[in-house]
Design an enzyme around this catalytic site. Structure first.
Site, PDB file in Angstrom:
ATOM      1  CG  ASN A 148      -0.641  -0.151   2.497  1.00  0.00           C
ATOM      2  OD1 ASN A 148      -0.261  -1.237   2.947  1.00  0.00           O
ATOM      3  ND2 ASN A 148      -0.717   0.924   3.246  1.00  0.00           N
ATOM      4  CG  ASP A 149      -0.099   4.242   2.734  1.00  0.00           C
ATOM      5  OD1 ASP A 149      -1.035   3.744   2.100  1.00  0.00           O
ATOM      6  OD2 ASP A 149      -0.240   4.764   3.845  1.00  0.00           O
TER       7      ASP A 149
END
Length: 498
Positions: free
Chosen positions: A39-40
């Site tokens: 993710n991020d």
């Protein structure tokens, strides 16, 4: 350098299992995890002649799990080279839940500094469990990183009154011209909505609270995540990702967004020293969240983000060995109070096989489709000139058989819609989104960057951007244009050889 059992296990896992993923099963130039979940993006930084990108990472599953930091480098922002897993959840501040998002910078002595959020689980006497978040450091050489023995460097003891110790995460770090350091951290305020806290340090290791940089006051969603602060074209800029927003007249959609604030600092005001002049979404598409920026050696401010959304995570390929990708890096400028985003110029060196068509006429009975202008990994430019009677112009891509993705321009109400509903999807999640666009005379310019599993559409040289992932058949490469009413279209297509 000491490497914990947890870190060694992650490194062995990624080495073994990435060999089972063929290159053609991945995007051609969008960064993906070596294995498992991403993710991020984190720690986007320039260090020792390369751009470094870290990312939230679960090497053991394609679902969110115990957060590690994956690691990759690039010299040109297009071709990525994997490095070993940089951080694993292996110390007291992060062992139970993981190493959450953060940033990176080069220290004056040449070492690479990572600042990240550690998340630990705290059990209370009544049996309830809560996550407690702190800010921590790791120092390394671009490959191996050692966690700082003084961690955490920011904890609940450093927070102002009323600030949550549970939602306290995602530090962004930078060095001021006088040699001191700053970091901004996302936090939940007493009113249960987001605020950004500013901290200062003389050496990047010993930190103290300075002030509130920005306060939500219930306007933009609830918790704020992944903040960034920088100066661009003489303006102060804040980027951050609000959760749980309601749609509004500014163009924000329901759910998770990325928000841009353009303004200036009023350092005399401790109750939120950032003064907003303009606020707008960063990306109006389906899949975009958790941005990071870096200042390039030649002075460009470059942005990237997680090309996914928590709202669309169920949309995926069954039995895939990786999940999640990072957007194409974008060069930023400010024009007329708006953040302008363009694909990094380095992409253009990979253009090949240019094909052009001018004044292509389309209407209810004429569909344009030329096999010479097809392409699944491509850089396309469309200039659309609708006639007065034209109700919409639709561009289809990743087209094959009955499946396709589309971009539809409606000149009469000046909207642009991206849609993957017909790409062979079998998950009932969000598959289209519409944004307002600026087209004073009705004509519109689109630049579409296509990779195997994504499309990023840049409107009017970057005034608006719309991003989405898709999992159409990798062999589907058709491109066509059709209209309801009459329109003329200029088309330029480059294949991207990466």
């Amino acid at each position: 350098m000491y490497r914990s059992d947890e870190l060694l296990k992650a490194r062995i896992t990624e080495q073994l299992y990435e060999k089972k993923i063929r290159p053609e099963e991945r995007p051609a130039f969008h960064l993906t995890p070596r294995v498992g979940w991403m993710n991020d993006p984190n720690g986007f930084s320039w260090y020792q002649g390369e751009y470094h990108m870290f990312y939230q990472y679960n090497p053991y599953d394609t679902q969110w799990g115990p957060m590690h930091w994956g690691h990759a480098v690039t010299k040109d922002l297009i071709r990525w080279e994997n490095r070993p897993c940089a951080l694993a959840p292996d110390t007291f501040p992060d062992r139970e839940a993981g190493c959450f998002s953060g940033d990176a910078a080069e220290l004056p002595d040449g070492r690479h500094l990572l600042m990240y959020t550690g998340c630990r689980r705290e059990k209370h006497l009544d049996g309830t469990i809560c996550d407690v978040q702190t800010q921590n450091l790791a120092i390394g050489d671009g490959v191996d990183y050692q966690k700082y023995p003084g961690n955490p460097v920011l904890s609940e003891l450093d927070l102002p009154e009323g600030a949550s110790r549970i939602d306290f995460r995602d530090p962004k770090i930078w060095r001021e011209s006088d040699g001191s350091w700053r970091c901004v951290v996302a936090n939940r305020a007493e009113d249960e909505t987001g605020q950004l806290l500013l901290f200062t340090s003389l050496d990047a290791f010993h930190w103290s609270y300075l002030s509130k940089l920005a306060v939500n006051h219930g306007r933009f969603g609830r918790m704020w995540e992944c903040p960034d602060y920088f100066v661009l074209d003489g303006k102060s800029v804040i980027l951050m990702s609000p959760q749980d927003m309601e749609p509004d007249s500014l163009g924000f959609h329901a759910g998770n967004n990325v928000l841009c604030m353009i303004g200036h600092l009023d350092e005399e005001d401790e109750n939120g020293c950032f003064r907003e002049e303009f606020v707008h979404p960063v990306d109006d598409g389906i899949d975009f969240y958790a941005t990071q920026t870096v200042l390039s050696p030649d002075g460009r401010r470059i942005l990237t983000g997680w090309m996914q959304s928590w709202d669309t995570v169920p949309y995926r390929v069954d039995n895939a060995k990786w999940f999640g990708q990072v957007s194409l890096p974008r060069e930023l400028t400010i024009r007329d109070g708006r953040l302008i985003q363009r694909p990094v110029r380095e992409l253009e060196q990979y253009r090949t096989d240019k094909a052009e068509r001018r004044n292509v006429a389309v209407d209810d009975s004429r569909v344009f489709a030329d096999p010479a202008l097809s392409g699944r990994i491509a850089d396309l430019i469309f200039e659309i000139r609708p006639e007065e009677d034209c109700r919409e112009v639709e561009i289809r891509f990743a087209e094959g058989g009955s499946h396709y993705c589309s971009v539809t321009y409606r000149s009469q109400d000046q909207t642009l819609t991206i849609d993957r509903s017909h790409s062979g999807v079998i998950r009932d999640v969000l598959h289209s989104r519409t944004a307002k666009v600026s087209a004073a005379d009705g004509s519109l310019k689109l630049r579409m960057i296509l990779d195997r599993y994504s499309a990023e559409i840049f409107v009017n040289d970057g005034e608006t951007v719309m991003s989405m992932t898709h999992y159409a058949d990798p062999e589907a490469a058709g491109i066509s244009v059709r209209a309801r009413g009459e329109a003329a279209v200029d088309i330029t297509r480059y294949l991207l050889n990466i």
